[in-house]
Design an enzyme around this catalytic site. Structure first.
Site, PDB file in Angstrom:
ATOM      1  N   LEU A 203      73.755  22.105  20.874  1.00  9.54           N
ATOM      2  CA  LEU A 203      73.433  21.897  19.454  1.00  9.54           C
ATOM      3  C   LEU A 203      71.923  22.024  19.298  1.00  9.54           C
ATOM      4  O   LEU A 203      71.162  21.381  20.020  1.00  9.54           O
ATOM      5  CB  LEU A 203      73.926  20.525  18.981  1.00  9.54           C
ATOM      6  CG  LEU A 203      75.418  20.221  19.196  1.00  9.54           C
ATOM      7  CD1 LEU A 203      75.772  18.858  18.605  1.00  9.54           C
ATOM      8  CD2 LEU A 203      76.301  21.297  18.584  1.00  9.54           C
ATOM      9  N   ARG A 291      75.525  -1.656  27.824  1.00  9.59           N
ATOM     10  CA  ARG A 291      74.520  -2.716  27.995  1.00  9.59           C
ATOM     11  C   ARG A 291      73.863  -3.024  26.650  1.00  9.59           C
ATOM     12  O   ARG A 291      74.065  -2.311  25.667  1.00  9.59           O
ATOM     13  CB  ARG A 291      73.434  -2.230  28.953  1.00  9.59           C
ATOM     14  CG  ARG A 291      72.743  -0.983  28.420  1.00  9.59           C
ATOM     15  CD  ARG A 291      71.411  -0.663  29.050  1.00  9.59           C
ATOM     16  NE  ARG A 291      70.689   0.309  28.248  1.00  9.59           N
ATOM     17  CZ  ARG A 291      70.884   1.613  28.238  1.00  9.59           C
ATOM     18  NH1 ARG A 291      71.800   2.142  29.017  1.00  9.59           N
ATOM     19  NH2 ARG A 291      70.187   2.408  27.445  1.00  9.59           N
TER      20      ARG A 291
HETATM   21  C1  MV4 Z   1      72.739  17.525  23.946  1.00 12.00           C
HETATM   22  C2  MV4 Z   1      71.820  18.231  23.152  1.00 12.00           C
HETATM   23  C3  MV4 Z   1      72.263  19.352  22.483  1.00 12.00           C
HETATM   24  N1  MV4 Z   1      73.549  19.757  22.617  1.00 12.00           N
HETATM   25  N2  MV4 Z   1      74.012  17.963  24.043  1.00 12.00           N
HETATM   26  C4  MV4 Z   1      69.660  14.423  25.831  1.00 12.00           C
HETATM   27  C5  MV4 Z   1      69.890  13.025  26.215  1.00 12.00           C
HETATM   28  C6  MV4 Z   1      71.308  12.950  26.556  1.00 12.00           C
HETATM   29  N3  MV4 Z   1      71.828  11.643  26.238  1.00 12.00           N
HETATM   30  C7  MV4 Z   1      71.945  14.031  25.762  1.00 12.00           C
HETATM   31  N4  MV4 Z   1      70.890  14.879  25.313  1.00 12.00           N
HETATM   32  C8  MV4 Z   1      71.137  15.969  24.572  1.00 12.00           C
HETATM   33  N5  MV4 Z   1      72.400  16.426  24.624  1.00 12.00           N
HETATM   34  C9  MV4 Z   1      74.380  19.062  23.403  1.00 12.00           C
HETATM   35  N6  MV4 Z   1      75.637  19.486  23.524  1.00 12.00           N
HETATM   36  C10 MV4 Z   1      70.516  17.742  23.062  1.00 12.00           C
HETATM   37  C11 MV4 Z   1      70.160  16.616  23.784  1.00 12.00           C
HETATM   38  C12 MV4 Z   1      68.803  16.166  23.632  1.00 12.00           C
HETATM   39  C13 MV4 Z   1      68.516  14.947  23.039  1.00 12.00           C
HETATM   40  C14 MV4 Z   1      69.505  14.085  22.604  1.00 12.00           C
HETATM   41  C15 MV4 Z   1      69.188  12.882  22.013  1.00 12.00           C
HETATM   42  C16 MV4 Z   1      67.867  12.511  21.844  1.00 12.00           C
HETATM   43  C17 MV4 Z   1      66.882  13.356  22.253  1.00 12.00           C
HETATM   44  C18 MV4 Z   1      67.186  14.562  22.856  1.00 12.00           C
HETATM   45  C19 MV4 Z   1      66.151  15.422  23.260  1.00 12.00           C
HETATM   46  C20 MV4 Z   1      66.440  16.606  23.840  1.00 12.00           C
HETATM   47  C21 MV4 Z   1      67.774  16.982  24.040  1.00 12.00           C
END
Ligand code: MV4
Length: 449
Positions: A203, A291
Site C-alpha cells: 500500500l 501488550r
Molecule cells: C505495510 C506497508 C504497506 N503495505 N504493509 C511497517 C511497520 C509494520 N508494522 C508494517 N509496516 C508497513 N506495512 C503493506 N502491505 C507499509 C508499512 C509501513 C509503515 C506502517 C505503519 C507505520 C509506518 C510505516 C512506515 C513505513 C512502512
C-alpha cells in the site's frame, strides 16, 4: 485483589504502572539494573531489587533474576510493561509456572500474535479484513511468483518473525522478487531466527490506525476507540492522536465492531491493540500487539478509563468494569514522545538533567521518570517523557499542546521538544492530511532549513 505487584520494567512505564498500583492500594516492587539505582521508579516503589548490570540482556531481560526478585519480595503478580519481556510467551508461561500471575494475555495468544503469518491467518478466520497477500509463508521463488501475480505488484516481503517494520522489502516486478526473496529470508533468519516470509500488496500511502481493546476472557470485550500513529520516522512513532482525523463516524463504528467481535471469538484476555493500514476508506489488519503500548494515555484521555488498572483487575480474575455502552469517547488527545536525542540528527543525547520545569494546567498530563539532577543512562531506549494533552476539540487540543510545549524546559540534554514545536505548526499536521511517509519528508525539509 493482589497485595503486591512486581514491575519488570524501567523509566516512565514503570512509573505509570506504579501509579496505577498505588491508586488501587497495591504495594509495588521495582527491579533495576546498576545503571538505574537512582531512577524514579526505584525511589517511589515500596521495595526494590537490583537484578544485574546495565546491559538489558543481563538485567531487564534476565528472567531468573526477575523471578527470584518476585520470590524474595513475596510479590503475587508481575507486570511486564512494554518492550523487554512484555511479548515473550515463554516468560509469560514461566511466570505462571512459578506460581505468579502474569499481568497480560495468555502465552498462547502472545505466541500466536508474535508469529505474523499465524496472526494474519487468525485475523482472517475471525472476520478481520487483511491486506491481500500470499496464503501463508512463501518458501521459494517458484511459490512466490504466482502468489505475487495474483496479489499484484508492487508486493512487500515481510518476515513472519518480524513486526514493527524490520526486514521488509518492496518488489516491483518478478525480477526484483526473485532477487529480494532469498535476501529477505536470510535476513529474517539472522534477525528473528525464523526464515519464514510472506507477501502483501504494498500500500503506497496508507495511514497507520490502531484500536485499543480491553477483554476479560469471559466474553466481555470493549474498545476505547482508535489512535492515529502515522507520524513516525524509521518506524519510531513521534506523535499520536485520538481520534484519527481521517475517520468518519461510520468507519470508526465499523472498526470497533470488527475488532471487538473478533477478540470475543478469540477469547482474548487483557489489553491489546490491533494495527491497521487505512487507505481509500478501507482498513487492512497488519499486526496485533499483546501488550500495553507507549501511546495508551491518549485512549485514557478520551475515554476516562485507566487501562493499567483494568489490566490489573482482569489479571486478578475480575470482570471488566465497563460495557461498551459505558464508554463515552470525548474530545481529542495528542501525545508527543519526547526523546533524549538531537532534534535534527536523532543522535542519542544521554546525560545529566541540570534544569527541569514541566507544563501543567487543565488537560495536560506528563508521564516521565525525569527529575532535576537525574542522569539519563546511555543503555536504554531514548524515550524520556510523554506529553499528553486533551481538549474538547482537536483545535482546543492543538492550542493547549502548543502552549504546553512552550512551557516544557529540559536542560542538560538535547530533546525532541524543538521538533514537536515545529511539527504542531506545520500546515499538513494542522489540517490532519498526513500519511505514514509525511514525517520523513517534513524532517528532511527541516534539516535542509
Ligand atoms: C505495510 C506497508 C504497506 N503495505 N504493509 C511497517 C511497520 C509494520 N508494522 C508494517 N509496516 C508497513 N506495512 C503493506 N502491505 C507499509 C508499512 C509501513 C509503515 C506502517 C505503519 C507505520 C509506518 C510505516 C512506515 C513505513 C512502512
Amino acid at each position: 485483589m493482589f497485595e503486591k505487584i512486581l514491575i519488570a520494567n524501567r523509566g516512565e512505564i514503570a512509573l505509570r504502572i506504579h501509579r496505577a498500583c498505588r491508586d488501587m492500594g497495591i504495594k509495588t516492587v521495582a527491579v533495576h539494573s546498576t545503571a538505574d539505582a537512582n531512577a524514579m521508579h526505584v525511589r517511589l516503589a515500596d521495595e526494590s531489587v537490583c537484578i544485574g548490570p546495565p546491559a538489558a540482556r543481563d538485567s531487564y531481560l534476565n528472567v531468573p533474576a526477575i523471578l527470584s526478585a518476585a520470590t524474595i519480595t513475596g510479590a503475587e503478580a508481575i507486570h511486564p510493561g512494554l518492550g523487554f519481556l512484555s511479548e515473550n510467551a515463554n516468560f509469560a508461561a514461566m511466570v505462571e509456572e512459578h506460581g505468579f500471575t502474569f499481568i497480560g494475555p495468555t502465552p498462547e495468544h502472545i505466541r500466536m500474535m508474535g508469529d505474523k503469518v499465524e496472526a494474519k491467518a487468525a485475523a482472517e478466520r475471525l472476520g478481520i479484513p487483511t491486506v491481500p497477500g500470499s496464503a501463508g509463508a512463501v518458501a521459494s521463488a517458484e511459490a512466490a511468483i504466482p502468489e505475487a501475480a495474483r496479489v499484484g505488484y508492487p508486493v512487500l516481503i515481510k518476515a513472519s518473525g518480524g513486526g514493527g517494520g524490520r526486514g521488509m522489502k518492496v518488489a516491483h516486478d518478478e525480477r526484483e522478487l526473485r532477487q529480494l526473496l532469498p535476501l529477505a529470508q536470510n535476513e529474517a533468519k539472522a534477525y528473528f531466527g525464523n526464515d519464514a516470509v510472506y507477501l502483501e500488496r504494498y500500500l503506497q500511502r496508507p495511514r497507520h490506525i490502531e484500536i485499543q481493546i480491553l477483554a476479560d476472557g469471559r466474553g466481555n470485550v470493549i474498545h476505547l476507540g482508535e489512535r492515529d500513529c502515522s507520524l513516525q520516522r524509521s518506524h519510531q512513532k513521534l506523535l499520536e492522536e485520538a481520534p484519527s482525523p481521517a475517520l468518519n463516524a461510520e468507519q470508526r463504528d465499523r472498526l470497533g465492531k470488527v475488532a471487538t467481535d473478533a477478540m470475543r471469538k478469540l477469547g482474548y484476555r487483557g489489553a491489546g491493540t490491533l494495527e491497521f493500514l487505512f487507505e481509500d476508506g478501507e482498513f487492512f489488519f497488519i499486526e496485533m500487539n499483546t501488550r500495553l503500548q507507549v501511546e495508551h494515555p491518549i485512549s485514557e484521555a478520551i475515554s476516562g478509563i485507566d487501562i493499567v488498572r483494568e489490566q490489573i483487575r482482569i489479571a486478578a480474575g475480575a470482570e471488566l468494569g465497563y460495557r461498551q455502552d459505558d464508554v463515552a469517547l470525548s474530545g481529542h488527545a495528542i501525545e508527543c514522545r519526547i526523546n533524549a536525542e538531537n532534534p535534527e540528527t536523532f543522535a542519542p543525547s544521554p546525560g545529566r538533567i541540570t534544569g527541569y520545569h514541566t507544563p501543567g494546567g487543565l488537560g495536560v498530563r506528563i508521564d516521565s521518570a525525569l527529575y532535576q539532577g537525574y542522569t539519563v543512562p546511555p543503555n536504554y531506549d531514548s524515550l524520556v517523557a510523554k506529553l499528553i494533552v486533551h481538549g474538547a476539540t482537536r483545535n482546543e487540543c492543538l492550542m493547549r499542546l502548543r502552549r504546553a510545549l512552550e512551557e516544557y524546559v529540559i536542560v542538560g540534554i538535547e530533546t525532541t521538544i524543538p521538533l514537536h514545536q515545529r511539527l504542531v505548526r506545520a500546515a499538513d499536521f494542522i489540517d490532519g492530511s498526513y500519511d505514514i511517509h509525511w514525517l520523513e519528508r517534513f524532517v528532511g525539509r527541516e534539516q535542509q532549513g
